[in-house]
Design a protein around this motif. Structure first.
Motif, PDB file in Angstrom:
ATOM      1  N   THR A 113       0.856  -1.185   0.000  1.00  0.00           N
ATOM      2  CA  THR A 113       0.000   0.000   0.000  1.00  0.00           C
ATOM      3  C   THR A 113       0.890   1.232   0.000  1.00  0.00           C
ATOM      4  OG1 THR A 113      -1.736  -1.172   1.208  1.00  0.00           O
ATOM      5  CG2 THR A 113      -1.832   1.231   1.207  1.00  0.00           C
ATOM      6  N   ILE A 114       0.656   2.103  -0.957  1.00  0.00           N
ATOM      7  CA  ILE A 114       1.487   3.293  -1.147  1.00  0.00           C
ATOM      8  C   ILE A 114       0.675   4.544  -0.821  1.00  0.00           C
ATOM      9  CG2 ILE A 114       2.969   4.540  -2.754  1.00  0.00           C
ATOM     10  CD1 ILE A 114       3.758   1.565  -2.215  1.00  0.00           C
ATOM     11  N   ALA A 131       1.601  -6.573  -6.592  1.00  0.00           N
ATOM     12  CA  ALA A 131       0.303  -5.927  -6.401  1.00  0.00           C
ATOM     13  C   ALA A 131       0.511  -4.633  -5.620  1.00  0.00           C
ATOM     14  CB  ALA A 131      -0.653  -6.847  -5.650  1.00  0.00           C
ATOM     15  N   LEU A 132      -0.035  -3.544  -6.148  1.00  0.00           N
ATOM     16  CA  LEU A 132       0.091  -2.228  -5.529  1.00  0.00           C
ATOM     17  C   LEU A 132      -1.281  -1.612  -5.348  1.00  0.00           C
ATOM     18  CD1 LEU A 132       2.982  -0.809  -7.757  1.00  0.00           C
ATOM     19  CD2 LEU A 132       3.229  -1.766  -5.466  1.00  0.00           C
ATOM     20  N   THR A 133      -1.524  -1.029  -4.183  1.00  0.00           N
ATOM     21  CA  THR A 133      -2.722  -0.225  -3.965  1.00  0.00           C
ATOM     22  C   THR A 133      -2.279   1.162  -3.517  1.00  0.00           C
ATOM     23  OG1 THR A 133      -2.936  -0.938  -1.658  1.00  0.00           O
ATOM     24  CG2 THR A 133      -4.103  -2.226  -3.326  1.00  0.00           C
ATOM     25  N   PHE A 134      -3.114   2.143  -3.796  1.00  0.00           N
ATOM     26  CA  PHE A 134      -2.742   3.536  -3.552  1.00  0.00           C
ATOM     27  C   PHE A 134      -3.795   4.216  -2.691  1.00  0.00           C
ATOM     28  CE2 PHE A 134      -1.171   2.152  -7.679  1.00  0.00           C
ATOM     29  CZ  PHE A 134       0.189   2.422  -7.568  1.00  0.00           C
ATOM     30  N   GLU A 135      -3.330   4.969  -1.690  1.00  0.00           N
ATOM     31  CA  GLU A 135      -4.210   5.779  -0.855  1.00  0.00           C
ATOM     32  C   GLU A 135      -3.734   7.222  -0.900  1.00  0.00           C
ATOM     33  OE1 GLU A 135      -5.334   4.459   3.007  1.00  0.00           O
ATOM     34  OE2 GLU A 135      -4.980   2.332   2.538  1.00  0.00           O
ATOM     35  N   GLU A 136      -4.627   8.123  -1.279  1.00  0.00           N
ATOM     36  CA  GLU A 136      -4.257   9.522  -1.452  1.00  0.00           C
ATOM     37  C   GLU A 136      -4.481  10.332  -0.173  1.00  0.00           C
ATOM     38  OE1 GLU A 136      -5.959  11.362  -4.844  1.00  0.00           O
ATOM     39  OE2 GLU A 136      -5.304   9.787  -6.235  1.00  0.00           O
ATOM     40  N   ALA A 137      -3.661  11.355  -0.021  1.00  0.00           N
ATOM     41  CA  ALA A 137      -3.799  12.264   1.120  1.00  0.00           C
ATOM     42  C   ALA A 137      -3.292  13.642   0.709  1.00  0.00           C
ATOM     43  CB  ALA A 137      -3.035  11.744   2.327  1.00  0.00           C
ATOM     44  N   GLU A 138      -3.520  14.625   1.557  1.00  0.00           N
ATOM     45  CA  GLU A 138      -3.118  16.001   1.277  1.00  0.00           C
ATOM     46  C   GLU A 138      -2.080  16.493   2.275  1.00  0.00           C
ATOM     47  OE1 GLU A 138      -6.207  18.983  -0.418  1.00  0.00           O
ATOM     48  OE2 GLU A 138      -7.247  17.861   1.153  1.00  0.00           O
ATOM     49  N   MET A 139      -1.163  17.299   1.784  1.00  0.00           N
ATOM     50  CA  MET A 139      -0.340  18.146   2.634  1.00  0.00           C
ATOM     51  C   MET A 139       0.284  19.210   1.748  1.00  0.00           C
ATOM     52  SD  MET A 139       3.028  15.878   3.653  1.00  0.00           S
ATOM     53  CE  MET A 139       4.417  15.629   2.524  1.00  0.00           C
ATOM     54  N   GLY A 140       0.709  20.300   2.353  1.00  0.00           N
ATOM     55  CA  GLY A 140       1.360  21.326   1.575  1.00  0.00           C
ATOM     56  C   GLY A 140       0.835  22.725   1.826  1.00  0.00           C
ATOM     57  N   ALA A 141       1.281  23.666   0.973  1.00  0.00           N
ATOM     58  CA  ALA A 141       0.978  25.082   1.157  1.00  0.00           C
ATOM     59  C   ALA A 141      -0.477  25.417   0.849  1.00  0.00           C
ATOM     60  CB  ALA A 141       1.906  25.921   0.293  1.00  0.00           C
ATOM     61  N   GLU A 142      -1.043  24.819  -0.211  1.00  0.00           N
ATOM     62  CA  GLU A 142      -2.448  25.088  -0.531  1.00  0.00           C
ATOM     63  C   GLU A 142      -3.353  24.619   0.600  1.00  0.00           C
ATOM     64  OE1 GLU A 142      -3.774  26.882  -2.638  1.00  0.00           O
ATOM     65  OE2 GLU A 142      -2.498  27.032  -4.411  1.00  0.00           O
ATOM     66  N   LEU A 143      -3.022  23.463   1.157  1.00  0.00           N
ATOM     67  CA  LEU A 143      -3.804  22.961   2.286  1.00  0.00           C
ATOM     68  C   LEU A 143      -3.673  23.898   3.480  1.00  0.00           C
ATOM     69  CD1 LEU A 143      -5.531  20.607   3.434  1.00  0.00           C
ATOM     70  CD2 LEU A 143      -3.383  19.591   4.239  1.00  0.00           C
ATOM     71  N   ARG A 146       1.304   4.095   8.404  1.00  0.00           N
ATOM     72  CA  ARG A 146       0.740   2.746   8.270  1.00  0.00           C
ATOM     73  C   ARG A 146       0.862   2.149   6.880  1.00  0.00           C
ATOM     74  NH1 ARG A 146      -4.305   3.033   5.886  1.00  0.00           N
ATOM     75  NH2 ARG A 146      -5.422   5.024   6.042  1.00  0.00           N
ATOM     76  N   THR A 147       1.307   2.930   5.900  1.00  0.00           N
ATOM     77  CA  THR A 147       1.486   2.383   4.563  1.00  0.00           C
ATOM     78  C   THR A 147       2.920   1.861   4.397  1.00  0.00           C
ATOM     79  OG1 THR A 147       1.879   4.655   3.799  1.00  0.00           O
ATOM     80  CG2 THR A 147      -0.315   3.729   3.433  1.00  0.00           C
ATOM     81  N   ASP A 148       3.152   1.167   3.294  1.00  0.00           N
ATOM     82  CA  ASP A 148       4.453   0.536   3.069  1.00  0.00           C
ATOM     83  C   ASP A 148       5.499   1.519   2.557  1.00  0.00           C
ATOM     84  OD1 ASP A 148       3.880  -2.358   3.650  1.00  0.00           O
ATOM     85  OD2 ASP A 148       2.346  -1.984   2.129  1.00  0.00           O
ATOM     86  N   ALA A 149       5.071   2.569   1.874  1.00  0.00           N
ATOM     87  CA  ALA A 149       5.991   3.587   1.362  1.00  0.00           C
ATOM     88  C   ALA A 149       5.185   4.832   1.025  1.00  0.00           C
ATOM     89  CB  ALA A 149       6.752   3.079   0.132  1.00  0.00           C
ATOM     90  N   ILE A 150       5.893   5.945   0.865  1.00  0.00           N
ATOM     91  CA  ILE A 150       5.252   7.227   0.580  1.00  0.00           C
ATOM     92  C   ILE A 150       5.765   7.736  -0.757  1.00  0.00           C
ATOM     93  CG2 ILE A 150       4.836   9.574   1.422  1.00  0.00           C
ATOM     94  CD1 ILE A 150       5.963   8.419   4.198  1.00  0.00           C
ATOM     95  N   LEU A 151       4.850   8.066  -1.653  1.00  0.00           N
ATOM     96  CA  LEU A 151       5.183   8.682  -2.927  1.00  0.00           C
ATOM     97  C   LEU A 151       4.675  10.123  -2.874  1.00  0.00           C
ATOM     98  CD1 LEU A 151       6.498   7.734  -5.633  1.00  0.00           C
ATOM     99  CD2 LEU A 151       4.171   7.541  -6.537  1.00  0.00           C
TER     100      LEU A 151
END
Length: 352
Positions: free
Chosen positions: A5-6, A35-47, A65-70
C-alpha cells in the motif's frame, strides 16, 4: 511480499501533475506477482492556506501505516508560516519519521542534453548520500533572533547521525564501483572535522571501499570539471542540499533528479524539484524524476522485504525511462522536446 500500500501525496504546483504520471507507470508495471494499492492524502501550502494545517494528523497517520510514501512537491513562495519561513511538510516528515538518509542519484541518460561537454567514453553516474536530520537543518523551526539586528542558527553533527548515514553510503558503494567521497569543510569547522572523523572510523569496517575526501567548495568545482570521477558521496545536510541541485544541473536539470528519504522503518520518494509555480497547470513539467523516484521506491521495497519481484519492477521502470529518453520523441521542453507531462508518462507506461 506484495500487495504493497502506497501513500500518494501530490502536494502543490507541479507536484500534483507529475505524481499522476508516477502512479500511471506504477500501475503499468504492476502484475506478474507485484500488487500495488494507492491511498491519497493532502499536505502542503495550498492545504495550509485553506485550513491552517500543512501536515494534518490523518496524513501523518497514513504515512506511518502504509508501506511507502510517494510524494510530489510542496511549498509556494507566497504561503509562509508566521515566522516567514516557507511551508515544507516533507522536511517535517524527515524528522518525525527519522528519514535520515537522503539518497540523490545523479545520472546522465543517453538522449538527455547536459550543459557539460564530456570527454569521449565518459558519463555521469554517482549517488549523493545526504545526512537528512541533522546539520544546519537541525535549526529548522528554532534558531535565535535579536530584534532585526542579529540572527543565528546552529549546525549539529552527532556521532549517531553521522555513523548511520556513513554506513548507508559504504553499503551502497559495495554494490557499485567501491569508491566513497566524504564532502565537508573540515579544514575550517570543528563540526565538519568530526563528521569526517566518524566517516573514517566507519570506513575501517569497509576495507573493500576506497575512501577519499573533498572540501565542499572544491567539490562544487570537481562535479563540473570531472563528474565521472565520483561514485558515492556522503555529505552533511545543508551541503548535500546544495550539491544535489548542482549535480542535477549537469544531467538535464531537476526534472531528471529522483530522490529517496529513507530511514530504518519508513521511506518517502519524491522528485528533487520544487512546485515550479511558473509552469504549474501548463502540462509541461518533466515527470521523469517522479517516475525514477517510483523506481527507487520499488527497489527499496524489494530490499526491505526481500522481494525480488518488486526490485525487478523498479529496474524495468528505469529501463523503460531510458528507452523513452533515447528515442527522443516524447521529451518535455526542459530537455529539448515539445511533449506534455502526460505524453512522457504515457510513453514510459507503454514501454513497459
Amino acid at each position: 511480499m506484495s500487495p504493497y500500500t502506497i501513500a500518494v501525496i501530490g502536494g502543490d504546483g507541479i507536484g500534483r501533475e507529475v505524481i499522476r504520471e508516477g502512479v500511471k507507470v506504477l500501475e503499468a508495471v504492476a502484475g506478474r506477482g507485484l500488487a500495488l494499492t494507492f491511498e491519497e492524502a493532502e499536505m502542503g501550502a495550498e492545504l495550509y492556506r485553506r485550513t491552517g494545517e500543512d501536515l494534518p494528523r490523518e496524513t501523518f497517520d497514513l504515512c506511518q501505516r502504509t508501506d511507502a510514501i510517494l510524494f510530489g512537491a510542496a511549498g509556494l513562495p507566497d504561503v509562509r508560516f508566521p515566522d516567514g519561513t516557507e511551508i515544507a511538510p516533507q522536511v517535517t516528515l524527515r524528522f518525525r519519521l527519522e528519514l535520515y538518509a537522503g539518497v540523490r542519484p545523479i545520472k546522465l541518460y543517453p538522449g538527455v542534453p547536459s550543459p557539460l561537454r564530456l570527454p569521449a567514453g565518459r558519463t555521469i553516474d554517482y549517488v549523493i548520500f545526504r545526512e537528512n536530520t541533522e546539520g544546519l537543518f537541525a535549526s529548522r523551526g528554532g534558531g535565535a533572533a535579536v530584534g532585526r539586528e542579529v540572527a543565528a542558527d546552529t549546525l549539529i553533527v552527532t556521532r549517531k547521525g553521522t555513523d548511520r548515514i556513513a554506513r548507508r553510503a559504504f553499503e551502497a558503494a559495495l554494490g557499485r564501483r567501491r569508491r566513497l567521497t566524504c564532502v565537508d569543510k573540515s579544514n575550517v569547522f570543528r563540526s565538519y572535522l568530526f563528521f569526517r572523523e566518524v566517516v573514517q572510523e566507519v570506513g575501517t569496517e569497509f576495507p573493500e571501499v576506497t575512501l577519499d575526501g573533498a572540501y565542499v567548495d572544491a567539490m562544487a568545482m570537481y562535479v563540473v570539471q570531472r563528474p565521472w570521477a565520483y561514485d558515492v558521496v556522503v555529505v552533511e545536510n545543508q551541503f548535500g542540499d546544495i550539491l544535489s541541485d548542482l549535480g542535477a544541473a549537469t544531467v538535464g536539470g531537476l526534472g531528471m533528479a529522483p530522490s529517496g528519504d529513507i530511514g530504518d522503518r519508513w521511506a518517502l520518494f519524491q522528485p528533487s524539484h520544487g512546485t515550479a509555480p511558473d509552469i504549474a497547470g501548463k502540462g509541461v513539467a518533466n515527470p521523469t524524476a517522479m517516475i525514477l523516484s517510483a523506481a527507487l521506491m520499488l527497489r527499496w521495497l524489494g530490499d526491505r522485504h526481500k522481494d525480488p519481484t518488486a526490485a525487478a519492477a523498479g529496474d524495468r521502470i528505469e529501463a523503460a525511462v531510458a528507452e523513452v529518453l533515447v528515442a527522443g520523441g516524447t521529451l518535455t521542453p526542459d530537455i529539448g522536446g515539445r511533449a506534455s507531462t502526460a505524453a512522457l508518462g504515457d510513453a514510459v507506461a507503454s514501454a513497459l
